[in-house]
Design a protein around this motif. Structure first.
Motif, PDB file in Angstrom:
ATOM      1  N   TYR A 182     -17.945   0.369 -26.793  1.00 16.45           N
ATOM      2  CA  TYR A 182     -16.914   0.233 -25.762  1.00 16.45           C
ATOM      3  C   TYR A 182     -16.641   1.620 -25.174  1.00 16.45           C
ATOM      4  O   TYR A 182     -15.945   2.431 -25.773  1.00 16.45           O
ATOM      5  CB  TYR A 182     -15.644  -0.375 -26.354  1.00 16.45           C
ATOM      6  CG  TYR A 182     -15.770  -1.846 -26.659  1.00 16.45           C
ATOM      7  CD1 TYR A 182     -15.051  -2.796 -25.929  1.00 16.45           C
ATOM      8  CD2 TYR A 182     -16.628  -2.307 -27.653  1.00 16.45           C
ATOM      9  CE1 TYR A 182     -15.185  -4.153 -26.188  1.00 16.45           C
ATOM     10  CE2 TYR A 182     -16.776  -3.658 -27.918  1.00 16.45           C
ATOM     11  CZ  TYR A 182     -16.047  -4.576 -27.183  1.00 16.45           C
ATOM     12  OH  TYR A 182     -16.185  -5.916 -27.442  1.00 16.45           O
ATOM     13  N   THR A 430      -3.704  -2.526 -22.520  1.00 16.93           N
ATOM     14  CA  THR A 430      -4.665  -3.526 -22.047  1.00 16.93           C
ATOM     15  C   THR A 430      -6.026  -3.318 -22.682  1.00 16.93           C
ATOM     16  O   THR A 430      -6.655  -4.272 -23.183  1.00 16.93           O
ATOM     17  CB  THR A 430      -4.787  -3.439 -20.514  1.00 16.93           C
ATOM     18  OG1 THR A 430      -3.517  -3.712 -19.920  1.00 16.93           O
ATOM     19  CG2 THR A 430      -5.825  -4.413 -19.986  1.00 16.93           C
ATOM     20  N   ASN A 433      -6.102  -3.927 -26.527  1.00 17.65           N
ATOM     21  CA  ASN A 433      -6.037  -5.373 -26.770  1.00 17.65           C
ATOM     22  C   ASN A 433      -7.407  -6.016 -26.543  1.00 17.65           C
ATOM     23  O   ASN A 433      -7.848  -6.865 -27.335  1.00 17.65           O
ATOM     24  CB  ASN A 433      -5.001  -6.006 -25.846  1.00 17.65           C
ATOM     25  CG  ASN A 433      -4.845  -7.499 -26.063  1.00 17.65           C
ATOM     26  OD1 ASN A 433      -4.497  -7.957 -27.143  1.00 17.65           O
ATOM     27  ND2 ASN A 433      -5.116  -8.272 -25.025  1.00 17.65           N
ATOM     28  N   ASP A 434      -8.103  -5.592 -25.486  1.00 15.16           N
ATOM     29  CA  ASP A 434      -9.434  -6.135 -25.214  1.00 15.16           C
ATOM     30  C   ASP A 434     -10.428  -5.766 -26.307  1.00 15.16           C
ATOM     31  O   ASP A 434     -11.293  -6.579 -26.681  1.00 15.16           O
ATOM     32  CB  ASP A 434      -9.940  -5.642 -23.854  1.00 15.16           C
ATOM     33  CG  ASP A 434      -9.343  -6.417 -22.691  1.00 15.16           C
ATOM     34  OD1 ASP A 434      -8.557  -7.353 -22.947  1.00 15.16           O
ATOM     35  OD2 ASP A 434      -9.651  -6.093 -21.530  1.00 15.16           O
ATOM     36  N   GLU A 439     -13.432  -8.232 -25.994  1.00 16.03           N
ATOM     37  CA  GLU A 439     -13.618  -8.515 -24.573  1.00 16.03           C
ATOM     38  C   GLU A 439     -14.056  -7.229 -23.867  1.00 16.03           C
ATOM     39  O   GLU A 439     -13.290  -6.275 -23.765  1.00 16.03           O
ATOM     40  CB  GLU A 439     -12.309  -9.037 -23.971  1.00 16.03           C
ATOM     41  CG  GLU A 439     -12.286  -9.185 -22.459  1.00 16.03           C
ATOM     42  CD  GLU A 439     -13.441  -9.981 -21.916  1.00 16.03           C
ATOM     43  OE1 GLU A 439     -14.240  -9.414 -21.154  1.00 16.03           O
ATOM     44  OE2 GLU A 439     -13.544 -11.182 -22.265  1.00 16.03           O
TER      45      GLU A 439
END
Length: 511
Positions: A182, A430, A433-434, A439
């Motif tokens: 990520y 945000t 959390n992803d 995600e």
């Protein structure tokens, strides 16, 4: 939103757990996710750093960080007591396999206690040169080998140039699957940035006009009033192009320019962004001289306070050639955008702190209203304001009240603070959390990173081989060097700067 009991048990390991990023951003973001019920019931934070700090002292310091930097202000005692139970400070030498074996024991003991294999998130809140080393130790000890449950988060800058970005991708992809990596860009977590896709693809009103037939030019402005503050050692090596354009601004161009994806699957969205990056025109050496401007701030005045020149800042070379300002004219060479210039401008010690995207539409094809009936001759604009205000403004002509036909520019405004009463989450909330959910839509894929570097490398190469002769060349508190004005004036345009508040009592003014 999943119920917290449905979320997978998760352990977040932060390398650099007592660093500035953790103190200012990560811990406040995780605390707010806890308050809002977005963290799993079974959740643990392992803060890894080399300093010898007692747990109580560590918790106290990071409570101070939450109180200072959280969007909610000071934490309540009850909520903090709940949250700090999740935090474990681990003193460790992150260059030694022994430290990772210690972490492995903690993971195994926690899995046994929870009676489940927890998801593991490894956050690299460290200097870029340590990323390869940490990744190697994670590989050696086998504590991040489950591609379904183990993820690593890598902060920018991702590489220093195209070659180093490719090398870092090669190292990470030799250890992890791409789906585990990520690459974080906090700009993509901002509410208004995410809203660009909703604005474009959830409304039949705008997308038919979103092309070269109706849009004349696009501007992206990301300006800061602050100087380099405590980031001089980084900024001396980076400069404005690496710091802002290679990541944040190119991602904004992707969101504005992309084709509609077939769905919101991470790879569907990222494929469309990649298409935009592939289509951005690459510069020859001569193109760089015509399409790119650099600057460095001199002393000046910001909001009544005299400020230093960049070369007078702490830890900055007094003959530094690092640019603190950059303006570039880009083109997307595809069917939708051919011939539409995209002007980007970013810099430090500018007149205002603001980020916005301006879409300027073409004039009507036949003007039936003579110039005498128009109060001001303004073209239609759409302004997407990212910060400090958040909202969208549409600027158009309407009849002025009265018996005669006179036109006046007016604004139609969507303001987040008027439409939604709850505070928007911080970008890191945000994005964290992803990561917890697995995600990846808002995170950069390896091919996107490399394409972004390939776009700006011609600019960096030409500038490196041709040192600027006139630094510093703009005064603090201005809008940058005069060459940036000339860049856009050459095409018959000017930079739009918006000084009015984003509310319905004001009218947009440009200059």
């Amino acid at each position: 939103m999943k119920n917290i009991s449905e979320l997978e048990p998760t352990i977040v390991t932060i390398f650099g757990g007592d660093g500035d990023l953790t103190w200012r951003k990560l811990m406040p973001a995780l605390f707010n996710l806890h308050i809002d019920g977005f963290l799993p019931e079974k959740f643990k934070i392992l803060s890894v750093d080399m300093k010898d700090i007692a747990q109580e002292e560590y918790n106290k310091r990071h409570l101070e960080g939450v109180n200072k930097f959280s969007r909610r202000g000071k934490a309540t005692k009850k909520k903090w007591k709940e949250f700090e139970k999740c935090i474990t400070y681990v003193q460790a030498d992150i260059t030694n396999d022994k430290s990772y074996n210690n972490l492995k024991n903690i993971f195994n003991e926690t899995d046994k206690e929870w009676d489940v294999e927890a998801s593991r998130i490894f956050y690299m809140a460290v200097s870029p040169y340590l990323i390869k080393e940490i990744a190697g130790h994670l590989d050696n000890t086998g504590i991040a080998e489950n591609s379904q449950k183990h993820r690593i988060v890598v902060e920018k800058p991702f590489g220093h140039d195209l070659e180093s970005a490719r090398e870092l991708n090669k190292v990470l992809q030799g250890i992890f699957s791409e789906c585990q990596i990520y690459r974080i860009d906090h700009y993509l977590g901002k509410e208004t940035v995410q809203n660009i896709m909703a604005f474009r693809f959830a409304n039949a009103l705008f997308e038919p006009l979103w092309n070269r037939n109706f849009i004349e030019q696009i501007q992206i402005n990301v300006s800061e009033q602050v100087g380099v503050e405590n980031r001089a050692s980084y900024y001396e090596q980076a400069g404005a192009v690496r710091d802002m354009i290679q990541n944040h601004i190119l991602q904004l161009i992707c969101l504005v320019g992309m084709e509609p994806p077939v769905d919101l699957n991470a790879n569907s969205v990222r494929d469309k962004k990649l298409e935009v990056l592939n289509a951005i025109r690459r510069f020859s050496e001569n193109d760089v001289y015509v399409n790119a401007v650099r600057g460095q701030y001199d002393k000046g005045w910001i909001e009544g306070q005299e400020v230093k020149a960049y070369r007078d800042e702490d830890n900055v070379d007094n003959e530094s050639l690092s640019e603190t300002f950059a303006a570039v004219r880009f083109y997307i060479d595809n069917w939708r955008w051919q011939g539409v210039p995209i002007y980007v401008r970013t810099g430090k010690r500018l007149q205002e702190k603001t980020s916005y995207i301006t879409i300027q539409f073409k004039e009507v094809p036949h003007k039936i209203f003579p110039s005498g009936v128009r109060e001001l001759v303004d073209q239609n604009l759409m302004v997407i304001s990212i910060q400090p205000q958040m909202g969208i403004r549409i600027h158009f002509e309407a009849k002025k009240t009265g018996l005669d036909m006179r036109l006046k520019p007016v604004d139609m405004i969507f303001n987040y603070s008027d439409s939604y009463k709850n505070d928007p989450p911080d970008a890191y909330e945000t994005l964290l959390n992803d990561v917890i959910l697995g995600e990846a839509t808002l995170f950069m894929r390896s091919d996107q990173i490399e394409e972004a570097w390939s776009i700006i490398m011609p600019i960096l190469d030409v500038w490196a081989s041709n040192p600027p002769q006139k630094f510093p060349n703009y005064q603090s508190g201005s809008w940058g060097p005069p060459e940036a004005e000339a860049l856009i004036a050459h095409d018959g345009f000017y930079w739009h700067t918006f000084t009015e508040p984003l509310d319905n009592s004001s009218r947009l003014t440009t200059k």
